[in-house]
Design a protein around this motif. Structure first.
Motif, PDB file in Angstrom:
ATOM      1  N   PRO A   6     -14.190  52.391 -11.730  1.00  0.00           N
ATOM      2  CA  PRO A   6     -13.325  52.098 -12.866  1.00  0.00           C
ATOM      3  C   PRO A   6     -11.945  52.762 -12.761  1.00  0.00           C
ATOM      4  O   PRO A   6     -10.986  52.295 -13.382  1.00  0.00           O
ATOM      5  N   ARG A   7     -11.820  53.811 -11.956  1.00  0.00           N
ATOM      6  CA  ARG A   7     -10.526  54.479 -11.823  1.00  0.00           C
ATOM      7  C   ARG A   7      -9.512  53.593 -11.116  1.00  0.00           C
ATOM      8  O   ARG A   7      -8.344  53.567 -11.467  1.00  0.00           O
ATOM      9  N   LEU A   8      -9.966  52.853 -10.102  1.00  0.00           N
ATOM     10  CA  LEU A   8      -9.077  51.976  -9.337  1.00  0.00           C
ATOM     11  C   LEU A   8      -9.267  50.501  -9.681  1.00  0.00           C
ATOM     12  O   LEU A   8      -8.590  49.651  -9.110  1.00  0.00           O
ATOM     13  N   HIS A  33     -12.109  44.392 -16.499  1.00  0.00           N
ATOM     14  CA  HIS A  33     -12.262  45.848 -16.442  1.00  0.00           C
ATOM     15  C   HIS A  33     -12.669  46.392 -17.811  1.00  0.00           C
ATOM     16  O   HIS A  33     -13.592  47.196 -17.918  1.00  0.00           O
ATOM     17  N   GLU A  34     -12.010  45.947 -18.864  1.00  0.00           N
ATOM     18  CA  GLU A  34     -12.333  46.405 -20.221  1.00  0.00           C
ATOM     19  C   GLU A  34     -13.752  46.018 -20.607  1.00  0.00           C
ATOM     20  O   GLU A  34     -14.474  46.805 -21.221  1.00  0.00           O
ATOM     21  N   THR A  35     -14.173  44.812 -20.236  1.00  0.00           N
ATOM     22  CA  THR A  35     -15.536  44.367 -20.502  1.00  0.00           C
ATOM     23  C   THR A  35     -16.546  45.231 -19.760  1.00  0.00           C
ATOM     24  O   THR A  35     -17.566  45.631 -20.317  1.00  0.00           O
ATOM     25  N   LEU A  36     -16.248  45.543 -18.501  1.00  0.00           N
ATOM     26  CA  LEU A  36     -17.152  46.380 -17.702  1.00  0.00           C
ATOM     27  C   LEU A  36     -17.248  47.798 -18.274  1.00  0.00           C
ATOM     28  O   LEU A  36     -18.331  48.377 -18.301  1.00  0.00           O
ATOM     29  N   LEU A  37     -16.132  48.341 -18.749  1.00  0.00           N
ATOM     30  CA  LEU A  37     -16.166  49.676 -19.338  1.00  0.00           C
ATOM     31  C   LEU A  37     -17.060  49.711 -20.574  1.00  0.00           C
ATOM     32  O   LEU A  37     -17.832  50.658 -20.766  1.00  0.00           O
ATOM     33  N   ARG A  79     -19.583  47.735 -21.152  1.00  0.00           N
ATOM     34  CA  ARG A  79     -20.959  47.562 -20.687  1.00  0.00           C
ATOM     35  C   ARG A  79     -21.511  48.859 -20.088  1.00  0.00           C
ATOM     36  O   ARG A  79     -22.664  49.206 -20.271  1.00  0.00           O
ATOM     37  N   MET A  80     -20.662  49.611 -19.380  1.00  0.00           N
ATOM     38  CA  MET A  80     -21.104  50.859 -18.756  1.00  0.00           C
ATOM     39  C   MET A  80     -21.336  51.936 -19.805  1.00  0.00           C
ATOM     40  O   MET A  80     -22.135  52.830 -19.590  1.00  0.00           O
ATOM     41  N   ALA A  81     -20.666  51.852 -20.945  1.00  0.00           N
ATOM     42  CA  ALA A  81     -20.814  52.857 -22.002  1.00  0.00           C
ATOM     43  C   ALA A  81     -22.134  52.726 -22.742  1.00  0.00           C
ATOM     44  O   ALA A  81     -22.572  53.654 -23.401  1.00  0.00           O
TER      45      ALA A  81
END
Length: 71
Positions: free
Chosen positions: A34-36, A62-66, A68-70
């Motif tokens: 997620p950093r890159l 990226h926002e969707t993945l963040l 989901r990871m949370a």
């Protein structure tokens, strides 16, 4: 690959050497930095961690993945 696989603790992004997150879904498995905002595919259970095998993820995905990871 499973989320509790010990291998995930030692795998690192080839570009920034930071940790990766396992993504599993309909499109298959991948490892995400997620950093890159880079995603690396897992093919037949083998992570493809060459810098050239990673793909840039668009900002909206990226926002969707963040989110989901949370969970």
């Amino acid at each position: 690959m499973k989320p509790d696989d010990p291998l995930l603790r030692i795998l690192a992004c080839p570009l920034d050497k930071g940790p990766l997150h396992l993504l599993a879904g309909d499109g298959g498995e991948s490892l995400y930095n997620p950093r890159l905002r880079r995603r690396y595919p897992i093919v037949d259970g083998v992570p493809q961690l060459l810098p050239s095998s990673g793909e840039q993820v668009p900002q909206d995905e990226h926002e969707t993945l963040l989110k989901r990871m949370a969970l």
